[in-house]
Design an enzyme around this catalytic site. Structure first.
Site, PDB file in Angstrom:
ATOM      1  N   ASP A  95       0.860  -1.284  -0.081  1.00 50.92           N
ATOM      2  CA  ASP A  95      -0.082  -0.103   0.114  1.00 50.92           C
ATOM      3  C   ASP A  95       0.763   1.277  -0.011  1.00 50.92           C
ATOM      4  O   ASP A  95       0.045   2.265  -0.521  1.00 50.92           O
ATOM      5  CB  ASP A  95      -1.010   0.060   1.332  1.00 50.92           C
ATOM      6  CG  ASP A  95      -0.100  -0.091   2.676  1.00 50.92           C
ATOM      7  OD1 ASP A  95       1.130  -0.441   2.411  1.00 50.92           O
ATOM      8  OD2 ASP A  95      -0.922  -0.038   3.631  1.00 50.92           O
ATOM      9  N   HIS A  96       2.054   0.968   0.395  1.00 50.12           N
ATOM     10  CA  HIS A  96       2.861   2.449   0.633  1.00 50.12           C
ATOM     11  C   HIS A  96       3.584   2.894  -0.794  1.00 50.12           C
ATOM     12  O   HIS A  96       4.104   3.962  -0.669  1.00 50.12           O
ATOM     13  CB  HIS A  96       3.972   2.316   1.807  1.00 50.12           C
ATOM     14  CG  HIS A  96       3.429   2.442   3.113  1.00 50.12           C
ATOM     15  ND1 HIS A  96       2.297   1.655   3.742  1.00 50.12           N
ATOM     16  CD2 HIS A  96       3.729   3.238   3.999  1.00 50.12           C
ATOM     17  CE1 HIS A  96       2.270   2.029   4.852  1.00 50.12           C
ATOM     18  NE2 HIS A  96       2.911   3.007   5.096  1.00 50.12           N
ATOM     19  N   ASP A 160       3.796  -1.066  11.670  1.00 48.70           N
ATOM     20  CA  ASP A 160       3.313   0.063  11.250  1.00 48.70           C
ATOM     21  C   ASP A 160       2.700   0.683  12.405  1.00 48.70           C
ATOM     22  O   ASP A 160       2.018  -0.056  12.984  1.00 48.70           O
ATOM     23  CB  ASP A 160       2.263   0.027  10.008  1.00 48.70           C
ATOM     24  CG  ASP A 160       1.881   1.223   9.545  1.00 48.70           C
ATOM     25  OD1 ASP A 160       2.492   1.656   8.482  1.00 48.70           O
ATOM     26  OD2 ASP A 160       1.046   1.959  10.425  1.00 48.70           O
ATOM     27  N   ARG A 448      -1.226  12.184  10.207  1.00 48.48           N
ATOM     28  CA  ARG A 448       0.097  12.988  10.494  1.00 48.48           C
ATOM     29  C   ARG A 448       0.252  14.329   9.638  1.00 48.48           C
ATOM     30  O   ARG A 448       0.025  13.995   8.441  1.00 48.48           O
ATOM     31  CB  ARG A 448       1.257  12.220  10.065  1.00 48.48           C
ATOM     32  CG  ARG A 448       1.424  11.075  11.193  1.00 48.48           C
ATOM     33  CD  ARG A 448       2.582  10.397  11.163  1.00 48.48           C
ATOM     34  NE  ARG A 448       2.688   9.477  12.492  1.00 48.48           N
ATOM     35  CZ  ARG A 448       2.851   8.145  12.437  1.00 48.48           C
ATOM     36  NH1 ARG A 448       3.492   7.686  11.434  1.00 48.48           N
ATOM     37  NH2 ARG A 448       2.713   7.335  13.607  1.00 48.48           N
ATOM     38  N   SER A 643       6.705   6.962  12.896  1.00 49.28           N
ATOM     39  CA  SER A 643       6.513   5.934  12.155  1.00 49.28           C
ATOM     40  C   SER A 643       7.351   4.586  13.133  1.00 49.28           C
ATOM     41  O   SER A 643       7.990   4.951  13.930  1.00 49.28           O
ATOM     42  CB  SER A 643       7.326   5.889  11.200  1.00 49.28           C
ATOM     43  OG  SER A 643       7.483   4.674  10.483  1.00 49.28           O
ATOM     44  N   ARG A 645       9.015   2.583  11.515  1.00 45.73           N
ATOM     45  CA  ARG A 645      10.083   1.997  10.662  1.00 45.73           C
ATOM     46  C   ARG A 645      11.585   1.948  11.184  1.00 45.73           C
ATOM     47  O   ARG A 645      12.109   2.874  11.982  1.00 45.73           O
ATOM     48  CB  ARG A 645      10.501   3.340   9.455  1.00 45.73           C
ATOM     49  CG  ARG A 645      10.807   4.318   9.734  1.00 45.73           C
ATOM     50  CD  ARG A 645      10.614   5.604   8.692  1.00 45.73           C
ATOM     51  NE  ARG A 645       9.176   5.842   8.532  1.00 45.73           N
ATOM     52  CZ  ARG A 645       8.866   7.083   7.998  1.00 45.73           C
ATOM     53  NH1 ARG A 645       9.531   8.153   7.936  1.00 45.73           N
ATOM     54  NH2 ARG A 645       7.489   7.312   7.835  1.00 45.73           N
TER      55      ARG A 645
END
Ligand code: MIC
Ligand code: SF4
Length: 756
Positions: A95-96, A160, A448, A643, A645
Site C-alpha cells: 500500500d505504501h 506500522d 500526520r 513511524s 520504521r
C-alpha cells in the site's frame, strides 16, 4: 467466513479461565485492556499480577500484519532467522509504494512496473513462509485488517504505527518495528512493558458536523504528541456505544499521534454490525458467547477513577469539529477559531488541496459523509475552489462506493480518485500545482502532518480534519471557513449554506467486491526460491551487525545534536526514499537529513570533526565509519516520534552510530534501537542537553558495567579542553543488554537456533 476462524475460537476458548484467574491475582475488577493483556501472556494462565509501567512482560500475539515499506526489512531479517514458516498468522499488504498522480488505474500500473522487483520479492517470500499477501491496489493495511482480520479481544502486532486502528474492533493492536515482528514470526514471545492505562469517558452523543475524528483531534490537543507514551487508552461511556465501528477505528488509529501503545473500545453492537456486514458472522457469534470478557467489568466503567491511571472526559454533545495543525497533529483548533489563529501566525488562508483518505479515514462511512457534502456543491451550484483527491481504504470499499454512486459524486466535483493506498499521506504524491517550495495550505483527513510529509515541501501547511470537514473546506477554498455559520456564494451569485453531513454507517446493499486482491500462500512453500539480485538498488540481503565493543566507546564523536521535533520522518524520510526501504546501504544516504542541527539551525549540515568541514549528515557519518570511529546522536524530547520504521535505527547502526542520547524517546523507536544492538539513552538531568557542544568527544566510562536499572556515566571532552561528566538513564533489562552485547536481537535468535 473469516480468515483463521479456528485461531479466533481458540483464543475465546481459553479466555474465561485466564481472565478469571487474572482477576483473582489482581484482586479487583479488570479493565478491558487488562483482560486482553492477561489473556495473551506467553506463559498461558497468569500466575502473578504485573506492575503497570514497570514490569516487562512476555506476550503471545495472535497475528501479525506488515506493509510493503516495512515488510521488506522485516522479512529480510526473518529470512536470517532460519525458520521454515511463520509461527502465527501473518499478512503483507502492498500500500505504501504507490504514487498518487493521475488517478487509480494509471498510477497502479506505474507502481506495478516501477516497484515490480519489490512486490515480487514480497510475494515470493510470503508464499515461501506461509504469509497471506495482499497485492498492490487491495487497500491500506489497516482498513484491510479491520475488514478481514481484527477481532474483539484479540492481540496483534504490526510493522506500522497505525496498527492500533484495529482497536476499533475491540483488539489490542500494537505497532512495532520489524525485529519485534520477527520474534513472533519465529515462534518466540513478544516483550512489552506492561502499559499504564488512560480511560477516556465519552459523554453524550456525536451529531451534526462533529465526528469521531474530532474526538481524537481533541484528545491529541489535551494529551499532546507524547501524553500517551507507555499507556493504553481505553474509551467507554454512552458516547462510545453510539459510535460506528470504523469511527472507533479512526479514534484508535490516531492514538499513534499521542504516542499511546494502543487504544481500544469494548465489544458492542456497532462491532457486531460491522463483523456481520464484512462477512464474519462466525466471529460475531463466537464473540457473543464470551461477551462479558470482551469489555471491562461493570464496576470499572461505573467508577473509572479507581481503575485507570488517568481519566479524561469528553462531552460529545458540546464537542466542536476541529482542524489540527500545521506541522504537528496535536495543535488543535476548533473550527471558527482558525481564521484568527492563521492570520496571527501567517498561515496561508487559501487552501490548495483537500485530500480524503489514509488508514484513518477511508471507510465506507467516511466516504458517504464527505460525499454528502460534495453532493451539495453540485446541487447548490458551488464551484469547489480547491483541488480534491480521494484514496479509498480498500478495494471492497472502492467497489462498493462505485456501485453506490459515491465515486461519481466526487468525480463530478472534479476530484481525482487515486489508488486504494496510502498515497499523499506518505509523500507518494506527484503534486503538479507547485513549481518550487511555495508557502501553501492543504487540508486532509490523514493522521500526520509533519513538515514535508505529504509533498516534500517544508512550506506546505497541512491541517488534519474529518473527511466531511475537509470536503467543506476544500469546496470553500478557505482555511477560515466555518460551514456551521458561514455561507458561500454560488454560481448564481446567491449566498448558500452547506447542510450538515449525512453518513451511512454500512452499505445498505451490503459490501461487494470482485477481486479483493488477496493471494493465499502455498501450503508447502519450501520449494519457493527467493531471489535478490546482488546488483539491485532496491533490495539487499542483510549482513549481521557486529557488536559494539566497550573499547570503541571511549572516543565517540558527536554526529549531530538535533534540536526540537525529530520524528522518524526526520531521521529516515519517506516519500522518494521509500524506494530504498529494502536496501540498507542505499537508504542510509538519507540518515538524519531532516534533523535540525542545534548549532546552526540547518538541516543536513554538520561539522565533520575529522577535518573541520561542514557536510551532510550521511557524508560526515560515512567519514567517521571509514576512520573506525563510533558516533553519538543527541536529541530532544519524544525523539523518534511517528513511524514504526526500524530503518530509523538500522541506518544509524549500519553507518556506525553507537548511541542515541535524548531527553525522551517515543516507544517504538526506543525498542528499535535496542533491537538493533545500539544504546538508547536519556539524560538523567535534562538540562545536560545544553552542555553538549559541537565538537565533543564522549567516553562511556562504565559501559563494561552495563546493568539493568543502573545509570551510565559519560565523560564529555569539549574542544577547548574542558570536560563534563554526566549521568544517563536507560531502560534495558537483562535480555535487552544481551541484544546489545550480541550486536542485535536477531543475532541472539540465530545463536539460540544454532545451539538448539
Ligand atoms: C507512516 O504513517 O509514517 C508509515 C509510513 O505508515 C509508517 C511506517 C513506515 O515508515 O513504513 C508508520 O506509521 O509506522
Ligand atoms: Fe499509510 Fe498514512 Fe496510514 Fe501510514 S498513516 S499506514 S502512510 S495511510
Amino acid at each position: 467466513m473469516a480468515f483463521d476462524i479456528d485461531m479466533i475460537k481458540g483464543v475465546y476458548t481459553q479466555m474465561a479461565a485466564r481472565i478469571d484467574k487474572a482477576r483473582k491475582l489482581v484482586g479487583r475488577p479488570l479493565t478491558l485492556s487488562e483482560k486482553i493483556l492477561y489473556s495473551h501472556l506467553w506463559e498461558g494462565l497468569p500466575n502473578k499480577a504485573f506492575k503497570r509501567g514497570e514490569d516487562y512482560v512476555d506476550f503471545a500475539p495472535d497475528r501479525i500484519a506488515c506493509q510493503d515499506a516495512t515488510a521488506q526489512m522485516a522479512l529480510l531479517q526473518f529470512m536470517q532467522a532460519g525458520k521454515p514458516k511463520v509461527a502465527v498468522p501473518t499478512t503483507v499488504h502492498c500500500d505504501h509504494l504507490i504514487q498518487a498522480k493521475s488517478g487509480a488505474i494509471a498510477d497502479l500500473k506505474v507502481a506495478n512496473s516501477t516497484s515490480k522487483e519489490v512486490f515480487s520479492f514480497l510475494e515470493s517470500v510470503s508464499n515461501k513462509y506461509g504469509i497471506g499477501f495482499w497485492k498492490p491496489g487491495a487497500g491500506i493495511i489497516h482498513q484491510v485488517v479491520l475488514e478481514n482480520y481484527a477481532f474483539p479481544g484479540g492481540m496483534m502486532i504490526g510493522t506500522d504505527s497505525h496498527t492500533v486502528n484495529a482497536g476499533g474492533l475491540g483488539m489490542l493492536a500494537i505497532g512495532v518495528g520489524g525485529a519485534d515482528a520477527v520474534d513472533v514470526m519465529a515462534g518466540m514471545a513478544w516483550e512489552l512493558k506492561f502499559p499504564k492505562l488512560i480511560g477516556v469517558r465519552l459523554k453524550g452523543n456525536i451529531s451534526g458536523w462533529t465526528s469521531s475524528k474530532d474526538v481524537i483531534l481533541k484528545v491529541a490537543g489535551i494529551l499532546t504528541v507524547k501524553g500517551g507514551t507507555g499507556a493504553i487508552v481505553e474509551y467507554f461511556g454512552e458516547g462510545a456505544l453510539n459510535l460506528s465501528c470504523t469511527g472507533k477505528g479512526t479514534i484508535c488509529n490516531m492514538g499513534a499521534e499521542i504516542g499511546a501503545t494502543t487504544s481500544t473500545f469494548g465489544y458492542d453492537a456497532s462491532m457486531e454490525r460491522y463483523l456481520r456486514a464484512t462477512d464474519r458472522n462466525d466471529v460475531a457469534d463466537a464473540a457473543n458467547e464470551v461477551k462479558e470478557y470482551l469489555t471491562a467489568d461493570p464496576e470499572v466503567y461505573a467508577n473509572p477513577e479507581a481503575y485507570f491511571d488517568q481519566i479524561i472526559e469528553i462531552d460529545l454533545d458540546t464537542l466542536r469539529p476541529h482542524l489540527n495543525g500545521p506541522f504537528t497533529p496535536d495543535l488543535a483548533t476548533p473550527i471558527g477559531e482558525l481564521g484568527e489563529k492563521a492570520r496571527a501566525n501567517g498561515w496561508p488562508l487559501k487552501v490548495d488541496w483537500g485530500l480524503i483518505g489514509s488508514c484513518t479515514n477511508s471507510s465506507y462511512e467516511d466516504l458517504t459523509r464527505a460525499a454528502s457534502i460534495a453532493k451539495q456543491a453540485i446541487d447548490k451550484k458551488i464551484k469547489p475552489k480547491s483541488d480534491f483527491g480521494i484514496n479509498p481504504g480498500s478495494e471492497q470499499i472502492r467497489f462498493t462506493a462505485e456501485r453506490d454512486g459515491l465515486l461519481k459524486i466526487f468525480e463530478d466535483v472534479g476530484a481525482t480518485i487515486f489508488t486504494n493506498a496510502c498515497g499523499p499521506c506518505i509523500g507518494q504524491w506527484d503534486r503538479s500545482d507547485l513549481k518550487g517550495e511555495e508557502k501553501n495550505t492543504i487540508v486532509h483527513s490523514f493522521n500526520r502532518n509533519f513538515s514535508k510529509r505529504a509533498d516534500g515541501n517544508p512550506n506546505t501547511h497541512a491541517f488534519v480534519g474529518s473527511p466531511e470537514m475537509v470536503a467543506a473546506i476544500a469546496i470553500s477554498g478557505r482555511l477560515d471557513f466555518d460551514p456551521m455559520n458561514d455561507t458561500l456564494i454560488n454560481e448564481d451569485g446567491e449566498a448558500v449554506k452547506l447542510d450538515m453531513p449525512l453518513g451511512i454507517e454500512l452499505p445498505v446493499n451490503g459490501f461487494a467486491v470482485e477481486d479483493a486482491g488477496f493471494i493465499a500462500p502455498d501450503t508447502d512453500g519450501s520449494g519457493v526460491v527467493v531471489k535478490v539480485s546482488p546488483t539491485s538498488e532496491r533490495l539487499q540481503l542483510l549482513d549481521p551487525f557486529t557488536p559494539i565493543e566497550n573499547e570503541s566507546l571511549s572516543n565517540v564523536k558527536l554526529l549531530i545534536k538535533a534540536q526540537g521535533k525529530c520524528t522518524t520522518d526526520h531521521i529516515s524520510m519517506a516519500g522518494p526514499w521509500l524506494r530504498f526501504r529494502g536496501h540498507l546501504d542505499n537508504i542510509a544516504n538519507n540518515t538524519l537529513i531532516g534533523a535540525v542541527n542545534a548549532f546552526n539551525e540547518k538541516t543536513n549540515f554538520v561539522k565533520n570533526q575529522l577535518d573541520g568541514t561542514y557536510t551532510g549528515v550521511p557524508d560526515a557519518q560515512r567519514a567517521y565509519k571509514a576512520a573506525g570511529i563510533k558516533t553519538i546522536v543527541v536529541g530532544d524530547h519524544n525523539y523518534g516520534e511517528g513511524s514504526s520504521r526500524e530503518h530509523a535505527a538500522m541506518q544509524p547502526r549500519h553507518l556506525g552510530v553507537a548511541a542515541v542520547l535524548v531527553k525522551s524517546f517515543a516507544r517504538i523507536h526506543e525498542t528499535n534501537l535496542k533491537k538493533q544492538g545500539m544504546l538508547g539513552l536519556t539524560f538523567a538531568n535534562e538540562t545536560d542537553y545544553d552542555l553538549i557542544q559541537e565538537a565533543d568527544t564522549f567516553n562511556f566510562v562504565d559501559i563494561a558495567d552495563f546493568k539493568p536499572g543502573k545509570p551510565l556515566t559519560i565523560a564529555i571532552t569539549h574542544e577547548n579542553g574542558t570536560s563534563d561528566s554526566i549521568q544517563v538513564n536507560h531502560t534495558y533489562n537483562h535480555s535487552q543488554i544481551g541484544w546489545f552485547r550480541a550486536g542485535s536481537a536477531l543475532n541472539v535468535i540465530k545463536q539460540d537456533n544454532a545451539a538448539s
